[in-house]
Design a protein around this motif. Structure first.
Motif, PDB file in Angstrom:
ATOM      1  N   HIS A  13       0.834  -1.204   0.000  1.00 23.22           N
ATOM      2  CA  HIS A  13       0.000   0.000   0.000  1.00 23.22           C
ATOM      3  C   HIS A  13       0.868   1.254   0.000  1.00 23.22           C
ATOM      4  O   HIS A  13       0.607   2.205  -0.747  1.00 23.22           O
ATOM      5  CB  HIS A  13      -0.951   0.004   1.196  1.00 23.22           C
ATOM      6  CG  HIS A  13      -1.843   1.191   1.228  1.00 23.22           C
ATOM      7  ND1 HIS A  13      -2.852   1.391   0.320  1.00 23.22           N
ATOM      8  CD2 HIS A  13      -1.848   2.273   2.055  1.00 23.22           C
ATOM      9  CE1 HIS A  13      -3.449   2.535   0.577  1.00 23.22           C
ATOM     10  NE2 HIS A  13      -2.857   3.094   1.621  1.00 23.22           N
ATOM     11  N   LYS A  60       2.480   1.555  -3.468  1.00 27.65           N
ATOM     12  CA  LYS A  60       1.463   1.937  -4.459  1.00 27.65           C
ATOM     13  C   LYS A  60       1.136   3.421  -4.348  1.00 27.65           C
ATOM     14  O   LYS A  60       1.000   4.117  -5.355  1.00 27.65           O
ATOM     15  CB  LYS A  60       0.207   1.086  -4.258  1.00 27.65           C
ATOM     16  CG  LYS A  60      -0.883   1.314  -5.275  1.00 27.65           C
ATOM     17  CD  LYS A  60      -2.047   0.388  -5.046  1.00 27.65           C
ATOM     18  CE  LYS A  60      -2.851   0.853  -3.872  1.00 27.65           C
ATOM     19  NZ  LYS A  60      -4.147   0.224  -3.714  1.00 27.65           N
ATOM     20  N   SER A  61       1.031   3.920  -3.121  1.00 30.96           N
ATOM     21  CA  SER A  61       0.724   5.331  -2.900  1.00 30.96           C
ATOM     22  C   SER A  61       1.904   6.229  -3.255  1.00 30.96           C
ATOM     23  O   SER A  61       1.734   7.309  -3.802  1.00 30.96           O
ATOM     24  CB  SER A  61       0.343   5.573  -1.442  1.00 30.96           C
ATOM     25  OG  SER A  61      -0.808   4.851  -1.121  1.00 30.96           O
ATOM     26  N   ARG A  62       3.089   5.775  -2.943  1.00 30.11           N
ATOM     27  CA  ARG A  62       4.296   6.587  -3.146  1.00 30.11           C
ATOM     28  C   ARG A  62       4.761   6.598  -4.600  1.00 30.11           C
ATOM     29  O   ARG A  62       5.222   7.616  -5.094  1.00 30.11           O
ATOM     30  CB  ARG A  62       5.385   6.028  -2.238  1.00 30.11           C
ATOM     31  CG  ARG A  62       6.670   6.711  -2.273  1.00 30.11           C
ATOM     32  CD  ARG A  62       6.673   7.903  -1.394  1.00 30.11           C
ATOM     33  NE  ARG A  62       8.031   8.427  -1.398  1.00 30.11           N
ATOM     34  CZ  ARG A  62       8.401   9.463  -0.755  1.00 30.11           C
ATOM     35  NH1 ARG A  62       7.543  10.107  -0.028  1.00 30.11           N
ATOM     36  NH2 ARG A  62       9.622   9.887  -0.813  1.00 30.11           N
ATOM     37  N   PRO A 113       2.954   5.544  -7.813  1.00 29.31           N
ATOM     38  CA  PRO A 113       1.820   5.011  -8.582  1.00 29.31           C
ATOM     39  C   PRO A 113       2.180   4.573  -9.998  1.00 29.31           C
ATOM     40  O   PRO A 113       1.586   3.640 -10.525  1.00 29.31           O
ATOM     41  CB  PRO A 113       0.816   6.167  -8.598  1.00 29.31           C
ATOM     42  CG  PRO A 113       1.594   7.384  -8.259  1.00 29.31           C
ATOM     43  CD  PRO A 113       2.740   6.930  -7.415  1.00 29.31           C
ATOM     44  N   TRP A 135      -4.494   3.171 -10.215  1.00 29.39           N
ATOM     45  CA  TRP A 135      -5.571   3.367  -9.254  1.00 29.39           C
ATOM     46  C   TRP A 135      -5.882   4.841  -8.996  1.00 29.39           C
ATOM     47  O   TRP A 135      -6.954   5.167  -8.505  1.00 29.39           O
ATOM     48  CB  TRP A 135      -5.234   2.667  -7.942  1.00 29.39           C
ATOM     49  CG  TRP A 135      -4.082   3.294  -7.228  1.00 29.39           C
ATOM     50  CD1 TRP A 135      -2.749   3.100  -7.473  1.00 29.39           C
ATOM     51  CD2 TRP A 135      -4.158   4.251  -6.182  1.00 29.39           C
ATOM     52  NE1 TRP A 135      -1.999   3.876  -6.646  1.00 29.39           N
ATOM     53  CE2 TRP A 135      -2.837   4.601  -5.823  1.00 29.39           C
ATOM     54  CE3 TRP A 135      -5.200   4.857  -5.501  1.00 29.39           C
ATOM     55  CZ2 TRP A 135      -2.532   5.510  -4.837  1.00 29.39           C
ATOM     56  CZ3 TRP A 135      -4.898   5.771  -4.506  1.00 29.39           C
ATOM     57  CH2 TRP A 135      -3.583   6.085  -4.187  1.00 29.39           C
ATOM     58  N   LYS A 136      -4.967   5.765  -9.347  1.00 33.75           N
ATOM     59  CA  LYS A 136      -5.194   7.196  -9.124  1.00 33.75           C
ATOM     60  C   LYS A 136      -5.823   7.889 -10.321  1.00 33.75           C
ATOM     61  O   LYS A 136      -6.577   8.837 -10.165  1.00 33.75           O
ATOM     62  CB  LYS A 136      -3.871   7.899  -8.802  1.00 33.75           C
ATOM     63  CG  LYS A 136      -3.344   7.613  -7.420  1.00 33.75           C
ATOM     64  CD  LYS A 136      -2.060   8.350  -7.168  1.00 33.75           C
ATOM     65  CE  LYS A 136      -2.343   9.817  -6.966  1.00 33.75           C
ATOM     66  NZ  LYS A 136      -1.143  10.597  -6.634  1.00 33.75           N
TER      67      LYS A 136
END
Length: 176
Positions: free
Chosen positions: A5, A8-10, A12, A40-41
């Protein structure tokens, strides 16, 4: 799971599907031959490894194909019109963006009023165009109810009540 997670956030773009496309219509970029990355963003427009534009899912109103031209995909955006791409992967791009939009909308707790509405019976929620509505339950519940209604709070007025799907646009977001 926390590590994935975080990553993925850091980063993308490391969790993206890449497509080579040709810009047919929309903003001018250094080249019409670009790459888009879908994750996902949102959709990232890239050229030679540089991100030219980040289009987050809340900015995308709709994605359509080219009709008779099967190699065209078009992103309809909230404020900047449309961006049209030519790609041999147009159907895959359309499917993936639609899949992400639908999934985010189903899990969303947020909607925006698309018309003014004055409550006519007790328990209904009044709102003005553009008001943000915080839904009591995920938007997927909106569409499973026979009467297509839910309850929510108008974040401007702090009033709470019943809303109907035809009065709001569910935002493809998971957080405010």
């Amino acid at each position: 799971q926390e590590v994935v997670h975080f990553a993925k956030s850091r980063w993308p773009l490391s969790f993206s599907r890449y497509y080579d496309v040709t810009r047919v219509e929309g903003p001018q970029w250094p080249s019409n031959n670009i790459t888009i990355a879908i994750n996902w963003k949102g959709v990232y427009v890239m050229h030679e490894g540089e991100t030219l534009r980040e289009i987050l899912y809340p900015e995308i109103v709709n994605v359509t194909d080219g009709g008779s031209s099967e190699n065209i995909v078009m992103l309809m955006l909230v404020q900047s019109g449309a961006i049209k791409f030519l790609s041999s992967d147009a159907a895959d791009i359309k499917f993936l963006v639609e899949y992400m939009l639908k999934g985010l909308k189903r899990r969303s707790y947020y909607a925006v009023a698309v018309q003014n509405y004055d409550a006519t019976i007790p328990g209904e929620l009044s709102f003005k165009v553009g008001d943000l509505i915080h839904l009591d339950s995920m938007a997927q519940d909106f569409y499973t109810q026979a009467d297509h209604r839910s309850k929510g709070t108008n974040t401007r007025s702090t009033e709470h009540g019943i809303i109907f799907t035809e009065h709001v646009y569910v935002l493809p977001v998971l957080e405010e």
